[in-house]
Design an enzyme around this catalytic site. Structure first.
Site, mmCIF file in Angstrom:
data_model
loop_
_atom_site.group_PDB
_atom_site.id
_atom_site.type_symbol
_atom_site.label_atom_id
_atom_site.label_comp_id
_atom_site.label_asym_id
_atom_site.label_seq_id
_atom_site.Cartn_x
_atom_site.Cartn_y
_atom_site.Cartn_z
ATOM 1 N N LYS A 24 -23.171 30.615 -20.673
ATOM 2 C CA LYS A 24 -23.102 31.702 -21.661
ATOM 3 C C LYS A 24 -24.503 32.140 -22.097
ATOM 4 O O LYS A 24 -24.707 33.292 -22.454
ATOM 5 C CB LYS A 24 -22.254 31.281 -22.865
ATOM 6 C CG LYS A 24 -20.752 31.158 -22.557
ATOM 7 C CD LYS A 24 -20.145 32.475 -22.086
ATOM 8 C CE LYS A 24 -18.622 32.455 -22.129
ATOM 9 N NZ LYS A 24 -18.023 33.655 -21.487
ATOM 10 N N LEU A 69 -15.531 30.559 -32.993
ATOM 11 C CA LEU A 69 -14.220 30.025 -32.590
ATOM 12 C C LEU A 69 -13.135 31.018 -32.996
ATOM 13 O O LEU A 69 -12.960 31.316 -34.180
ATOM 14 C CB LEU A 69 -13.975 28.668 -33.266
ATOM 15 C CG LEU A 69 -12.647 27.989 -32.922
ATOM 16 C CD1 LEU A 69 -12.506 27.734 -31.422
ATOM 17 C CD2 LEU A 69 -12.511 26.672 -33.700
ATOM 18 N N TYR A 91 -20.870 25.162 -19.986
ATOM 19 C CA TYR A 91 -20.435 26.407 -20.636
ATOM 20 C C TYR A 91 -21.578 27.026 -21.455
ATOM 21 O O TYR A 91 -21.834 28.227 -21.383
ATOM 22 C CB TYR A 91 -19.238 26.082 -21.526
ATOM 23 C CG TYR A 91 -18.645 27.257 -22.269
ATOM 24 C CD1 TYR A 91 -17.975 28.278 -21.574
ATOM 25 C CD2 TYR A 91 -18.724 27.349 -23.658
ATOM 26 C CE1 TYR A 91 -17.411 29.343 -22.261
ATOM 27 C CE2 TYR A 91 -18.165 28.407 -24.345
ATOM 28 C CZ TYR A 91 -17.508 29.408 -23.649
ATOM 29 O OH TYR A 91 -16.944 30.458 -24.325
ATOM 30 N N VAL A 120 -12.178 36.766 -10.528
ATOM 31 C CA VAL A 120 -13.537 37.319 -10.660
ATOM 32 C C VAL A 120 -14.598 36.511 -9.912
ATOM 33 O O VAL A 120 -15.738 36.960 -9.784
ATOM 34 C CB VAL A 120 -13.960 37.486 -12.142
ATOM 35 C CG1 VAL A 120 -13.166 38.590 -12.808
ATOM 36 C CG2 VAL A 120 -13.860 36.175 -12.908
HETATM 37 N N1 LIG Z 1 -11.628 31.818 -28.023
HETATM 38 C C1 LIG Z 1 -12.819 31.462 -28.419
HETATM 39 O O1 LIG Z 1 -12.969 30.759 -29.430
HETATM 40 C C2 LIG Z 1 -14.039 31.935 -27.680
HETATM 41 C C3 LIG Z 1 -15.279 31.824 -28.316
HETATM 42 C C4 LIG Z 1 -16.419 32.307 -27.674
HETATM 43 C C5 LIG Z 1 -16.310 32.890 -26.430
HETATM 44 N N2 LIG Z 1 -15.097 32.965 -25.819
HETATM 45 C C6 LIG Z 1 -15.041 33.628 -24.521
HETATM 46 O O2 LIG Z 1 -14.138 34.713 -24.635
HETATM 47 C C7 LIG Z 1 -13.526 34.980 -23.384
HETATM 48 C C8 LIG Z 1 -12.021 34.999 -23.558
HETATM 49 O O3 LIG Z 1 -11.586 33.727 -24.009
HETATM 50 P P1 LIG Z 1 -10.135 33.473 -24.645
HETATM 51 O O4 LIG Z 1 -10.320 32.518 -25.729
HETATM 52 O O5 LIG Z 1 -9.458 34.758 -24.893
HETATM 53 O O6 LIG Z 1 -9.444 32.659 -23.480
HETATM 54 P P2 LIG Z 1 -8.133 32.910 -22.618
HETATM 55 O O7 LIG Z 1 -7.957 31.661 -21.845
HETATM 56 O O8 LIG Z 1 -7.005 33.429 -23.425
HETATM 57 O O9 LIG Z 1 -8.583 34.107 -21.710
HETATM 58 C C9 LIG Z 1 -9.423 33.970 -20.626
HETATM 59 C C10 LIG Z 1 -8.904 34.880 -19.544
HETATM 60 O O10 LIG Z 1 -9.757 34.758 -18.418
HETATM 61 C C11 LIG Z 1 -8.931 34.645 -17.268
HETATM 62 N N3 LIG Z 1 -9.638 33.977 -16.188
HETATM 63 C C12 LIG Z 1 -10.083 32.705 -16.138
HETATM 64 N N4 LIG Z 1 -10.637 32.469 -14.936
HETATM 65 C C13 LIG Z 1 -10.552 33.627 -14.226
HETATM 66 C C14 LIG Z 1 -10.930 34.024 -12.926
HETATM 67 N N5 LIG Z 1 -11.519 33.180 -12.081
HETATM 68 N N6 LIG Z 1 -10.669 35.289 -12.547
HETATM 69 C C15 LIG Z 1 -10.066 36.160 -13.379
HETATM 70 N N7 LIG Z 1 -9.665 35.837 -14.618
HETATM 71 C C16 LIG Z 1 -9.910 34.580 -15.027
HETATM 72 C C17 LIG Z 1 -7.713 33.856 -17.738
HETATM 73 O O11 LIG Z 1 -6.618 34.017 -16.859
HETATM 74 C C18 LIG Z 1 -7.481 34.501 -19.101
HETATM 75 O O12 LIG Z 1 -6.711 35.678 -18.985
HETATM 76 C C19 LIG Z 1 -14.056 33.923 -22.440
HETATM 77 O O13 LIG Z 1 -15.157 34.429 -21.732
HETATM 78 C C20 LIG Z 1 -14.510 32.812 -23.373
HETATM 79 O O14 LIG Z 1 -15.486 32.002 -22.804
HETATM 80 C C21 LIG Z 1 -13.975 32.497 -26.412
#
Ligand SMILES: NC(=O)c1ccc[n+]([C@@H]2O[C@H](COP(=O)([O-])OP(=O)(O)OC[C@H]3O[C@@H](n4cnc5c(N)ncnc54)[C@H](O)[C@@H]3O)[C@@H](O)[C@H]2O)c1
Length: 249
Positions: free
Chosen positions: A159, A187, A155, A64
């Site tokens: 965000k 989380l 981050y 992306v």
């Molecule tokens: N898990 C949490 O606690 C949490 C909390 C708040 C926000 N988030 C946000 O939720 C979203 C998903 O997080 P998650 O926990 O499922 O993590 P995850 O690591 O399982 O998923 C993130 C996905 O983004 C993809 N990705 C990363 N860089 C990329 C790039 N340059 N191009 C295309 N794809 C890319 C990864 O391959 C992965 O599939 C993220 O935006 C994260 O910041 C997560």
């Protein structure tokens, strides 16, 4: 067949190979949408889930942060489905780095995936979203913007940028029938949080929440599905915290 919430819709989910992106895709497919799965890594498992739900899935390798990849993603969506109704900007990274040890390159990388990517995807998909006078953009932010944690200045800033972008873009596309909203998860248990430094925070965060249990990906997917649906038609520019009451406004 009884029409479901997203019947006839095509949804694009970025970062769809794992974690929340995978669950968002599965949920939207279970509720009737066909899916374009954008991912750096093969989204084979997610594709299988979509097919098991009886929906069509197209998987496209896409970084992306690359304008060319995102343009190719939009072209693949147009050629395979001829439309895009729902865009979920989910791809993200969240490395822990004390600010004093952070290089500008580290800072830029986090901004590039979490915020700059929205520039590319929204620019590439807005023409398609406008085609039918109805569209949904859902961006993934984080409650870290309010709960505030150490070692994630890049981050948190990125965000917060997602929230600002959501509010501003909502104003510009409302007349085209498009809403732009964000979810801010707390989380959430994913492969990445379970194997990273966040794994040590589950118990503490659970206690701080009003609802004392760890969030699962489906807790967020249900809200994304609502924002993707007609039911959210009079909401735009909003950010919904999905964090068990960790933050309360
Ligand atoms: N898990 C949490 O606690 C949490 C909390 C708040 C926000 N988030 C946000 O939720 C979203 C998903 O997080 P998650 O926990 O499922 O993590 P995850 O690591 O399982 O998923 C993130 C996905 O983004 C993809 N990705 C990363 N860089 C990329 C790039 N340059 N191009 C295309 N794809 C890319 C990864 O391959 C992965 O599939 C993220 O935006 C994260 O910041 C997560």
């Amino acid at each position: 067949m009884i029409p479901q919430k997203h019947t006839g819709k095509v949804a694009v989910v970025t970062g769809a190979s794992s974690g929340m992106g995978q669950e968002f895709a599965r949920r939207l497919a279970n509720e009737g949408a066909d899916l374009v799965l954008a991912s750096r890594h093969p989204a084979t498992e997610t594709e299988q889930m979509v097919k098991e739900a009886g929906r069509k899935a197209v998987t496209q390798s896409c970084d992306v942060t690359s304008a060319d990849d995102v343009q190719a993603l939009a072209e693949a969506t147009q050629s395979q489905f001829g439309r895009c109704d729902i865009l979920v900007n989910n791809a993200g990274i969240y490395p822990f780095q004390p600010f004093a040890e952070m290089s500008f390159e580290d800072w830029r990388k986090v901004f590039s995936v979490n915020l700059d990517a929205l520039f590319f995807t929204c620019q590439a998909f807005l023409p398609m979203l406008k085609q039918h006078g109805w569209g949904r953009i859902i961006n993934v932010s984080s409650t870290v913007c309010w709960s505030v944690a150490p070692n994630v200045t890049h981050y948190t800033a990125a965000k917060m940028g997602v929230i600002g972008f959501t509010r501003a873009l909502a104003t510009e596309v409302a007349d085209a029938g498009i809403t732009v909203n964000a979810v801010a998860p707390g989380l959430v248990r994913t492969g990445t949080t379970e194997s990273g430094e966040q794994s040590e925070m589950f118990d503490m965060v659970k206690q701080m929440q009003a609802i004392h249990r760890t969030a699962e990906t489906d807790d967020v997917a249900s809200v994304v599905s609502f924002l993707a649906s007609e039911d959210s038609r009079f909401m735009t520019g909003q950010t919904l915290s999905v964090d068990g009451g960790l933050t309360r406004f």
